[in-house]
Design an enzyme around this catalytic site. Sequence first.
Site, PDB file in Angstrom:
ATOM      1  N   LYS A 186      11.088   8.415  -2.206  1.00  0.00           N
ATOM      2  CA  LYS A 186      11.884   7.541  -3.076  1.00  0.00           C
ATOM      3  C   LYS A 186      11.713   7.974  -4.530  1.00  0.00           C
ATOM      4  CE  LYS A 186      12.133   2.780  -4.842  1.00  0.00           C
ATOM      5  NZ  LYS A 186      11.749   1.384  -4.738  1.00  0.00           N
ATOM      6  N   GLU A 231      10.638  -8.745 -13.611  1.00  0.00           N
ATOM      7  CA  GLU A 231       9.534  -8.147 -12.849  1.00  0.00           C
ATOM      8  C   GLU A 231       8.212  -8.266 -13.600  1.00  0.00           C
ATOM      9  OE1 GLU A 231      10.731  -4.760 -10.758  1.00  0.00           O
ATOM     10  OE2 GLU A 231       8.807  -4.516  -9.758  1.00  0.00           O
ATOM     11  N   GLU A 275      13.138   0.702   0.606  1.00  0.00           N
ATOM     12  CA  GLU A 275      12.890   0.774  -0.841  1.00  0.00           C
ATOM     13  C   GLU A 275      11.840  -0.248  -1.259  1.00  0.00           C
ATOM     14  OE1 GLU A 275      17.227   0.965  -2.320  1.00  0.00           O
ATOM     15  OE2 GLU A 275      16.013   0.447  -4.056  1.00  0.00           O
ATOM     16  N   GLU A 410      25.277  -0.475  -9.266  1.00  0.00           N
ATOM     17  CA  GLU A 410      24.056  -1.282  -9.452  1.00  0.00           C
ATOM     18  C   GLU A 410      23.557  -1.187 -10.897  1.00  0.00           C
ATOM     19  OE1 GLU A 410      21.149  -1.005  -6.297  1.00  0.00           O
ATOM     20  OE2 GLU A 410      19.520  -1.259  -7.744  1.00  0.00           O
ATOM     21  N   LYS A 414      23.057  -4.211 -13.773  1.00  0.00           N
ATOM     22  CA  LYS A 414      21.818  -4.406 -14.534  1.00  0.00           C
ATOM     23  C   LYS A 414      22.064  -4.288 -16.034  1.00  0.00           C
ATOM     24  CE  LYS A 414      18.773  -3.067 -10.734  1.00  0.00           C
ATOM     25  NZ  LYS A 414      18.120  -1.939 -10.043  1.00  0.00           N
TER      26      LYS A 414
HETATM   27  C1  ISJ Z   1      14.961   0.085 -12.285  1.00  0.00           C
HETATM   28  C2  ISJ Z   1      15.381  -1.164 -12.443  1.00  0.00           C
HETATM   29  O1  ISJ Z   1      15.063  -2.191 -11.588  1.00  0.00           O
HETATM   30  C3  ISJ Z   1      14.137  -1.973 -10.542  1.00  0.00           C
HETATM   31  C4  ISJ Z   1      14.776  -1.417  -9.339  1.00  0.00           C
HETATM   32  C5  ISJ Z   1      15.318  -2.226  -8.365  1.00  0.00           C
HETATM   33  C6  ISJ Z   1      16.077  -1.628  -7.202  1.00  0.00           C
HETATM   34  O2  ISJ Z   1      16.149  -0.400  -7.122  1.00  0.00           O
HETATM   35  O3  ISJ Z   1      16.651  -2.369  -6.398  1.00  0.00           O
HETATM   36  C7  ISJ Z   1      15.133  -3.610  -8.425  1.00  0.00           C
HETATM   37  C8  ISJ Z   1      14.343  -4.173  -9.369  1.00  0.00           C
HETATM   38  C9  ISJ Z   1      13.533  -3.343 -10.255  1.00  0.00           C
HETATM   39  O4  ISJ Z   1      12.278  -3.114  -9.704  1.00  0.00           O
HETATM   40  C10 ISJ Z   1      16.192  -1.576 -13.638  1.00  0.00           C
HETATM   41  O5  ISJ Z   1      16.480  -2.766 -13.777  1.00  0.00           O
HETATM   42  O6  ISJ Z   1      16.525  -0.705 -14.457  1.00  0.00           O
END
Ligand code: ISJ
Length: 427
Positions: A186, A231, A275, A410, A414
């Site tokens: 990953k 987080e 993941e 995604e 974010k």
């Molecule tokens: C890397 C990020 O988030 C991280 C990655 C995530 C995922 O891949 O699903 C979810 C939450 C966070 O641990 C970000 O917000 O930039």
Amino acid sequence: MNSALTPPELAVRTVELRGRAESLVNHLPAGAPLAWLSGEDGLVGWGEAVRLDLGPRPEGTSPTDTARFSDAARWIEGLVAGADVRDEVGLPGTGPVAFGTFTFAPTSPGTALVVPRVLVGRKDGRTWLTTVTDTPGTHPPELVHSRSPARPIGPVTWRDGSLTPEQWKGAVAHTVSRIRDGRLDKAVLARDAVAATDGPIDVRVLLERLRLRFPSCFTFSVDGMVGATPELLLRREGDRLTSLVLAGTRPRGDDEEADRALGEDLMASAKDDREHHLAVESLRTALGPLAEELDVPGTPHLLRLANVQHLATPVRARLADGVSALDAVAALHPTAAVGGTPTETAMRLIAEVEGMDRGGYAGPVGWVDGAGNAEWGIALRCARVEGRNARLYAGGGIVAGSDPDSELAETESKFRVMREALTEPPA
Ligand SMILES: C=C(O[C@@H]1C=C(C(=O)O)C=C[C@H]1O)C(=O)O
């Protein structure tokens, strides 16, 4: 390396404030506010009694090098040992407090710790004021400031960051092929986007919007890094440690049914389960040697935020004697929620394919007090704010089953956290 590894002696006073129920953000002057907010609670600070800037480690340093954390821990120890503290409240976040931002990679500039001249904190309905001076019995000049109204953020123009969306999808496809070749399990790939507006961005506007929109997150501002992260890398209160691992993401649906379907799809997805599992295991492996007790639930729950939903696993531990919050931060960073598995291979791949320096993004951000209590989040859903510009960062975990288009979508979900904090019209 900063010359001030031996901090000056400071006089620190904490007193209780009564009858103050307004937003902590209202206390802040314009400028470079320090903040760590969760709903109505948290800490805000301003002025600099003392700061530590830790420069980048030389190129070629191992990506998992932890010297910046041990240097910071030593500096804080010296500061606390030399401080004259009178604290009539005695809660986590009272007495001497240092806010900090650590870079994701050891070779990046931008790690800093700041002890504010003035701090206002609130927890469970109790509010306090801490002042920090060089001479006992005096007040810092920053204590009294005229409340300047927040400056509205003007129209924002956007441009791509270091990679175009097409180039970034290429980096995802390349990463997937490396994972399928068996070189790693990953890697979390991120991208950036740049906002420009017509005048200096008043961080207080961002903080208030973020705090209200994301009351279950940690809204932060430390040395230019501003965001609202869901987080929690770790909270330390006494010998108790808590952490919240997030990995696995879906957008929110437009209506209740669509929202529920997306959540169910996330909970049933083998790709997201993998993941998430890798992120939880990276935390377990790192924390195990530091903990007397470790409680890691076997299955994640669904965490719904205003913009996305995540798989979430809350972890609890009792720390072994002598383990500080920064020892734990050093051991945990970077979890596979922001780095990957194996860590070192993922960090090298990230440096190779992202085409940018993450700076403080995905690094630990938070605070530690003189008693060793601390809250450190992972700096996500954030931007580096400098003058009239903000550089936004967002990423996602890539595994063998990842699809570049979905990953790009995604990151857009974010980015929304900071995009909307910058552009939301005043209420
Ligand atoms: C890397 C990020 O988030 C991280 C990655 C995530 C995922 O891949 O699903 C979810 C939450 C966070 O641990 C970000 O917000 O930039």
